[in-house]
Design a protein around this motif. Structure first.
Motif, PDB file in Angstrom:
ATOM      1  N   ILE A  96      68.570  21.095  51.611  1.00  0.00           N
ATOM      2  CA  ILE A  96      69.540  19.988  51.664  1.00  0.00           C
ATOM      3  C   ILE A  96      70.455  20.674  51.005  1.00  0.00           C
ATOM      4  O   ILE A  96      70.609  21.148  50.051  1.00  0.00           O
ATOM      5  CB  ILE A  96      68.935  18.774  50.744  1.00  0.00           C
ATOM      6  CG1 ILE A  96      68.044  17.918  51.582  1.00  0.00           C
ATOM      7  CG2 ILE A  96      70.023  17.922  50.471  1.00  0.00           C
ATOM      8  CD1 ILE A  96      67.354  16.693  51.009  1.00  0.00           C
ATOM      9  N   HIS A  97      71.918  20.438  51.603  1.00  0.00           N
ATOM     10  CA  HIS A  97      72.955  20.775  50.889  1.00  0.00           C
ATOM     11  C   HIS A  97      74.073  19.615  50.656  1.00  0.00           C
ATOM     12  O   HIS A  97      74.377  18.672  51.587  1.00  0.00           O
ATOM     13  CB  HIS A  97      73.851  21.546  52.026  1.00  0.00           C
ATOM     14  CG  HIS A  97      75.144  22.075  51.543  1.00  0.00           C
ATOM     15  ND1 HIS A  97      76.179  22.635  52.257  1.00  0.00           N
ATOM     16  CD2 HIS A  97      75.579  22.467  50.401  1.00  0.00           C
ATOM     17  CE1 HIS A  97      76.877  23.187  51.576  1.00  0.00           C
ATOM     18  NE2 HIS A  97      76.810  23.010  50.412  1.00  0.00           N
ATOM     19  N   ALA A 106      64.953  14.092  46.463  1.00  0.00           N
ATOM     20  CA  ALA A 106      64.519  15.073  47.142  1.00  0.00           C
ATOM     21  C   ALA A 106      63.249  16.033  46.917  1.00  0.00           C
ATOM     22  O   ALA A 106      62.574  16.201  47.539  1.00  0.00           O
ATOM     23  CB  ALA A 106      65.684  15.912  47.428  1.00  0.00           C
ATOM     24  N   LYS A 107      63.246  16.377  45.701  1.00  0.00           N
ATOM     25  CA  LYS A 107      62.072  17.051  45.086  1.00  0.00           C
ATOM     26  C   LYS A 107      60.892  16.281  45.205  1.00  0.00           C
ATOM     27  O   LYS A 107      59.913  16.802  45.620  1.00  0.00           O
ATOM     28  CB  LYS A 107      62.424  17.379  43.738  1.00  0.00           C
ATOM     29  CG  LYS A 107      63.451  18.430  43.327  1.00  0.00           C
ATOM     30  CD  LYS A 107      63.055  19.694  44.013  1.00  0.00           C
ATOM     31  CE  LYS A 107      64.002  21.093  43.588  1.00  0.00           C
ATOM     32  NZ  LYS A 107      63.325  22.215  44.261  1.00  0.00           N
ATOM     33  N   LEU A 108      60.981  15.046  45.071  1.00  0.00           N
ATOM     34  CA  LEU A 108      59.692  14.108  44.959  1.00  0.00           C
ATOM     35  C   LEU A 108      59.069  13.955  46.405  1.00  0.00           C
ATOM     36  O   LEU A 108      58.020  13.631  46.539  1.00  0.00           O
ATOM     37  CB  LEU A 108      59.977  12.939  44.434  1.00  0.00           C
ATOM     38  CG  LEU A 108      59.753  12.879  42.946  1.00  0.00           C
ATOM     39  CD1 LEU A 108      60.406  11.007  42.289  1.00  0.00           C
ATOM     40  CD2 LEU A 108      58.697  13.243  42.269  1.00  0.00           C
ATOM     41  N   SER A 109      60.228  14.358  47.416  1.00  0.00           N
ATOM     42  CA  SER A 109      59.786  14.007  48.842  1.00  0.00           C
ATOM     43  C   SER A 109      59.245  15.239  49.538  1.00  0.00           C
ATOM     44  O   SER A 109      59.131  15.386  50.674  1.00  0.00           O
ATOM     45  CB  SER A 109      61.032  13.505  49.565  1.00  0.00           C
ATOM     46  OG  SER A 109      62.121  14.278  49.408  1.00  0.00           O
ATOM     47  N   GLY A 110      59.456  16.279  48.711  1.00  0.00           N
ATOM     48  CA  GLY A 110      58.958  17.653  49.331  1.00  0.00           C
ATOM     49  C   GLY A 110      59.795  18.671  49.576  1.00  0.00           C
ATOM     50  O   GLY A 110      59.581  19.795  50.287  1.00  0.00           O
ATOM     51  N   VAL A 111      61.158  18.288  49.339  1.00  0.00           N
ATOM     52  CA  VAL A 111      62.374  19.341  49.771  1.00  0.00           C
ATOM     53  C   VAL A 111      62.199  20.659  49.085  1.00  0.00           C
ATOM     54  O   VAL A 111      62.043  20.906  47.802  1.00  0.00           O
ATOM     55  CB  VAL A 111      63.818  18.760  49.664  1.00  0.00           C
ATOM     56  CG1 VAL A 111      64.685  19.734  50.121  1.00  0.00           C
ATOM     57  CG2 VAL A 111      63.792  17.546  50.625  1.00  0.00           C
TER      58      VAL A 111
END
Length: 276
Positions: free
Chosen positions: A119-120, A136-141
């Protein structure tokens, strides 16, 4: 309301922009709407409002089949609330918290649905982007990159005046926390901006400098030459331009304080420069 009707198997592209009212970003959004391959893509633009100067471009985009929706898509729950009452202040904070939770849930579902590897974020400042990065981190990115388009907020008097010192400090903390613990890479536009980020606590190893680029073909393909471009310039200024001892500086951009033209004028005046 019913879902927006879909024709054929075209890919639907939605561009979300706060307002068609500033400059470069809006021009690119409308340019894409006017040039996109409508046999393959269905183009939609969601915006709060627009300025009169964009009416012609909007009309041409609509004529090609682009759909432009003007709607307040970010509900302002605080409209009509007075801050003079403690009860209303508490209500305001509760509504903002509920909005943030709802926003985070929608963002989480979206990231899980798209499943991006990278993700940018362009801008990446303040509490809103910190919330985005946590989701984003919690969703696995796996990788988060942020391109920061200016100097840090606490070095900019205009932003401190706009937000207030307390809020500016909170935004600064949110940015540094995100850059240190959530981002994999922070992109700065200049070495000076990189040093400013290091000064406020961002590890140097996390920062990469990538200057803004220029799309040269439109300039190289200019149908008229240098002399033709100067034909409309007043005689006095033209004489100064043609003097080999003078340095001519050109700038491309809208005349807006954020572009810093006033800073160029101040700097040049310190060296006894003349302006034409």
């Amino acid at each position: 309301k019913e879902k927006l009707s879909r024709e054929g198997t075209r890919i639907r592209v939605l561009q979300v922009v706060g307002s068609l009212s500033v400059g470069g970003l809006e021009n690119k959004v409308l340019q894409l709407a006017k040039t996109i391959n409508l046999d393959k893509f269905e183009c939609l633009i969601l915006s709060r409002d627009s300025q009169v100067k964009y009416d012609a471009d909007i009309k041409r985009a609509k004529k090609r089949g682009a759909q432009i929706i003007f709607k307040l898509y970010r509900p302002k729950f605080w409209d009509g609330l007075s801050m003079g009452s403690l009860l209303k202040r508490a209500t305001l904070l509760l509504m903002k918290a509920m909005l943030l939770v709802r926003y985070a849930m929608v963002e989480y579902k979206l990231y899980r649905y798209i499943s991006p590897d990278i993700i940018h974020y362009r801008g990446g400042g303040g509490l809103r982007y910190l919330a985005k990065k946590i989701v984003a981190k919690l969703s696995g990115v796996a990788i988060i990159i942020t391109t920061y388009h200016s100097f840090p907020i606490l070095t900019r008097e205009d932003q401190i005046k706009k937000l207030g010192l307390r809020k500016a400090r909170l935004y600064n903390w949110a940015e540094v926390f995100g850059f240190k613990y959530l981002d994999n890479v922070l992109v700065a536009l200049t070495e000076e901006e990189k040093q400013a980020h290091i000064t406020r606590g961002v590890p140097e190893k996390c920062i990469v400098v990538i200057p803004n680029g220029i799309d040269l073909p439109p300039f190289l393909a200019c149908p008229y030459g240098r002399q033709a471009a100067r034909a409309h310039i007043q005689d006095e200024a033209l004489a100064a331009l043609n003097d080999s001892h003078n340095l001519t500086i050109g700038a491309v951009g809208r005349l807006d304080p954020v572009k810093g033209f006033h800073e160029l004028i101040v700097a040049a005046s310190r060296h006894n420069c003349r302006f034409g």
